[in-house]
Design a protein around this motif. Sequence first.
Motif, short mmCIF file in Angstrom:
data_model
loop_
_atom_site.label_atom_id
_atom_site.label_comp_id
_atom_site.label_asym_id
_atom_site.label_seq_id
_atom_site.Cartn_x
_atom_site.Cartn_y
_atom_site.Cartn_z
N VAL A 294 0.83 -1.21 0.00
CA VAL A 294 0.00 0.00 0.00
C VAL A 294 0.86 1.25 0.00
N GLU A 295 1.97 1.23 0.75
CA GLU A 295 2.84 2.40 0.76
C GLU A 295 3.34 2.75 -0.64
N ALA A 296 3.71 1.73 -1.40
CA ALA A 296 4.18 1.98 -2.76
C ALA A 296 3.07 2.57 -3.62
N ALA A 297 1.87 2.04 -3.47
CA ALA A 297 0.73 2.55 -4.25
C ALA A 297 0.40 3.98 -3.86
N ARG A 298 0.46 4.28 -2.57
CA ARG A 298 0.19 5.65 -2.11
C ARG A 298 1.21 6.62 -2.66
N LEU A 299 2.46 6.21 -2.62
CA LEU A 299 3.53 7.10 -3.06
C LEU A 299 3.46 7.35 -4.57
N GLU B 181 3.57 -2.97 -12.55
CA GLU B 181 5.02 -2.84 -12.69
C GLU B 181 5.59 -1.70 -11.84
N ASP B 182 4.76 -0.70 -11.55
CA ASP B 182 5.25 0.46 -10.81
C ASP B 182 5.48 0.16 -9.34
N LEU B 183 4.80 -0.85 -8.80
CA LEU B 183 4.88 -1.10 -7.36
C LEU B 183 6.30 -1.41 -6.90
N ALA B 184 6.91 -2.39 -7.55
CA ALA B 184 8.27 -2.76 -7.15
C ALA B 184 9.25 -1.62 -7.37
N GLU B 185 9.07 -0.87 -8.45
CA GLU B 185 10.02 0.19 -8.78
C GLU B 185 9.90 1.39 -7.86
N THR B 186 8.78 1.48 -7.13
CA THR B 186 8.58 2.59 -6.19
C THR B 186 9.14 2.25 -4.81
N PRO C 270 12.17 1.55 -3.57
CA PRO C 270 13.33 2.27 -3.04
C PRO C 270 12.97 3.62 -2.43
N GLU C 271 12.05 4.33 -3.08
CA GLU C 271 11.63 5.62 -2.52
C GLU C 271 10.83 5.42 -1.24
N VAL C 272 10.04 4.34 -1.17
CA VAL C 272 9.31 4.03 0.06
C VAL C 272 10.30 3.80 1.19
#
Length: 538
Positions: A500-505, A513-518, A520-522
């Motif tokens: 969820v944190e990745a999706a929120r960010l 595909e965006d979930l895993a790539e986000t 590191p920023e999470v």
Amino acid sequence: MVDLLTSAQMRAIERRSIDSGVVSALQLMERAGQGVVEAIFNKWPELQRDDGTALVLCGPGNNGGDGFVVARLLKRAGWGVKVLLYGHPDQMPPDARKNYDRWLDMGEVSPLHLGDIPHPFPQSDLTIDALFGTGLTRPLEKPLAQVLSTELGAFSVRKRIVAIDAPSGLCMDSGRFLSGADPLTADITVSFHKMKLGHVLAEGPVACGQTVVVDIGLPESEDQDRIPKSLQTDVNAGAMLVSAQTLGGVDKLDSYSHAGHKFDHGHALILSGEFGKTGAARLAARGALRVGTGVVTLGVPPSARMEVACQITAIMQSRVSDASELKKRLLDKRINAICMGPGLGFDRARALVPISLADKIPCVLDADALSAFADDPETLFQMIHPNVVMTPHAGEFARLFPDLSQRLLGPSTTGPAYSKVDAALEAAKRAGCVVLFKGADTVIASSDGRYAVHSAHYERSVPWLATAGAGDVLAGLITGLLARGFSPLKAASAGAFLHVEAARLFGPGLIAEDLAETLPEVFRSLRYQATASSAPSA
């Protein structure tokens, strides 16, 4: 993390505080009413004037007593207040009756009898639902339910509805409306001391609008004394797992700082489907890699090896055509977590799941690995061991646990109603492993009775997470955390949180595909938060 209470736990905490002399019931009611008024003015600052109008609907219990306190405080602030009472004052609890009498020194009370319910209710700037709160155990009477549905329901034109404890008719242990009550909705719901399960499960978040928790002076220590450890729950469970200050060894998400080999961070094996069906497994593998697993290998059938080779770089692949090849692959004892299901196919799942479970290696069973056994779930349960995490969505859960699903979806006439927590706990006990029952109100339950609730509601709402492949990434995150040494319950909880944190960010427009790539920023954000929270104050 936020503790969630059942209605019974909240009553026990209040009763113990009152009996010990820490606070009186009348004081609690006064503080509750004051908290509601403060929440109203915080939500709508424009109402801080002396010419507003309020309609206060009071019930026959202590929830109604809170309503009389709110009416008195608004009247004292110069508001015009109309109070309707459902029930007879002689039947009210003593403290609620005292506040009824106090209100009579300031204004009138109109009876709200079933035979002559005013319809529509008088118009006002503010409507307070203080009819029934956490103690409700029976459906609302049909005439009352019908009027409330019209006046306070989803299609009501009434402005600024505030529910005390809960929108009337909502079971606070399950988030389900008891039979006889159509769903009501509030703009804000004011909860006291802690959130309740019903605020985050099932229909609760939509009905409650925004839940505001008000401190009414109950000691924190009472919670720990009165809530069984097996029933302590978290919203956003798993946030604690990213703080370097609270973890050691392999339970650190930021443990890259110590010197070591890639296999020190785990080796996850993700089993792929046939040609044209490899995308889901590749999504899972990417999630496992991004969550910090040292090595991730895709187990690929011969027909799909070229397809997979064209799509991966850091992820490895190994030929796994059948059960015998999987047995050989698992001779590599560095493999310490397996993911089975995403895009696997039913035939391949039935052949490979028994092999994967035989060595008791931590394992995530998702998608096809679950549905392939829908005709005979007991066979699957007999193979499962405690290091397994099952991740069914509602449809898969219904196929494996049809009786539990039927109870969950069927009508409920008494409270506490059967809840998603109840269903997940029973499923975990039956299967003998951790069950992550997916949804916006994800429940993670272990066979020993522990559970956590991960709520993607309110400020954590991420409707764009409902996208193809998102569940495959979640399976990969959990697998990666298992490979890194997390226990099944912790891996499932942390995986749900990070998902969820990745999706929120990332925000709207997200694809799987965006979930895993986000991630590191999470991690950077969470590490900053952990550092900031541990810094000494000036």
